[in-house]
Scaffold this active site. Sequence first.
Site, PDB file in Angstrom:
ATOM      1  N   TYR A 247       0.835  -1.197   0.000  1.00 27.07           N
ATOM      2  CA  TYR A 247       0.000   0.000   0.000  1.00 27.07           C
ATOM      3  C   TYR A 247       0.873   1.251   0.000  1.00 27.07           C
ATOM      4  CZ  TYR A 247      -3.783   3.179   1.128  1.00 27.07           C
ATOM      5  OH  TYR A 247      -4.696   4.203   1.095  1.00 27.07           O
TER       6      TYR A 247
ATOM      7  N   HIS B 189       1.282   4.203  -3.082  1.00 29.68           N
ATOM      8  CA  HIS B 189       1.041   5.630  -2.855  1.00 29.68           C
ATOM      9  C   HIS B 189       2.298   6.479  -2.999  1.00 29.68           C
ATOM     10  CE1 HIS B 189      -2.861   4.209  -1.656  1.00 29.68           C
ATOM     11  NE2 HIS B 189      -3.270   5.453  -1.819  1.00 29.68           N
TER      12      HIS B 189
ATOM     13  N   TYR C 244      -4.730  17.143   0.125  1.00 25.54           N
ATOM     14  CA  TYR C 244      -5.056  15.754   0.456  1.00 25.54           C
ATOM     15  C   TYR C 244      -3.807  15.033   0.944  1.00 25.54           C
ATOM     16  CZ  TYR C 244      -7.201  11.095  -0.406  1.00 25.54           C
ATOM     17  OH  TYR C 244      -7.711   9.840  -0.295  1.00 25.54           O
TER      18      TYR C 244
ATOM     19  N   TRP D  41      -8.820   2.810 -10.039  1.00 33.18           N
ATOM     20  CA  TRP D  41      -8.043   2.953  -8.797  1.00 33.18           C
ATOM     21  C   TRP D  41      -8.757   2.253  -7.642  1.00 33.18           C
ATOM     22  CZ3 TRP D  41      -3.236   4.398  -7.660  1.00 33.18           C
ATOM     23  CH2 TRP D  41      -2.923   4.645  -6.318  1.00 33.18           C
TER      24      TRP D  41
END
Length: 113
Positions: free
Chosen positions: A18, A22, A41, A76
Site C-alpha cells: 500500500y 502511494h 489531500y 483505482w
Amino acid sequence: MRRICFTLQVRPERMAEYRRRHAAVWPDMLAALKHAGWHDYALFLRDDGLLVGYFLTDDLDAAQAAMEATEVNARWQAEMAPFFADLPDGRPDRGFHVLTEIFHLEEQLGEPR
C-alpha cells in the site's frame, strides 16, 4: 472550505505494498482528484494499519460525485479494494468513515482561514 478527515483499515499484510502504491500514484488519478476539488489531500498510516486521510473541499458530496464520474477512479478503487478490511460494498471511496471535527486552533483564536 471544509476540512474532511476519514479513516479506513489497511490489512496489516498489505501495508508495505500500500505504501509503495502511494509513493507513485497514477498521474491521471492525481489530476482527477485535483479537478474534482480535493485539496491539500494527505494520508497517514499507523503501524497497525489504521489509515487516516485528510483533505479540504468546498463540497464533499460534489467532490465525491466528480470522482465517481471518472474512469480512472473506478480503476483505482478496484486496485485498492483488496488492501482494506471491512469494506461494506468493496469500494474504499465509499467505505471510509468521516470523523467529526471538534477543535480547530485558528477558529478558536478567531483567525481568518
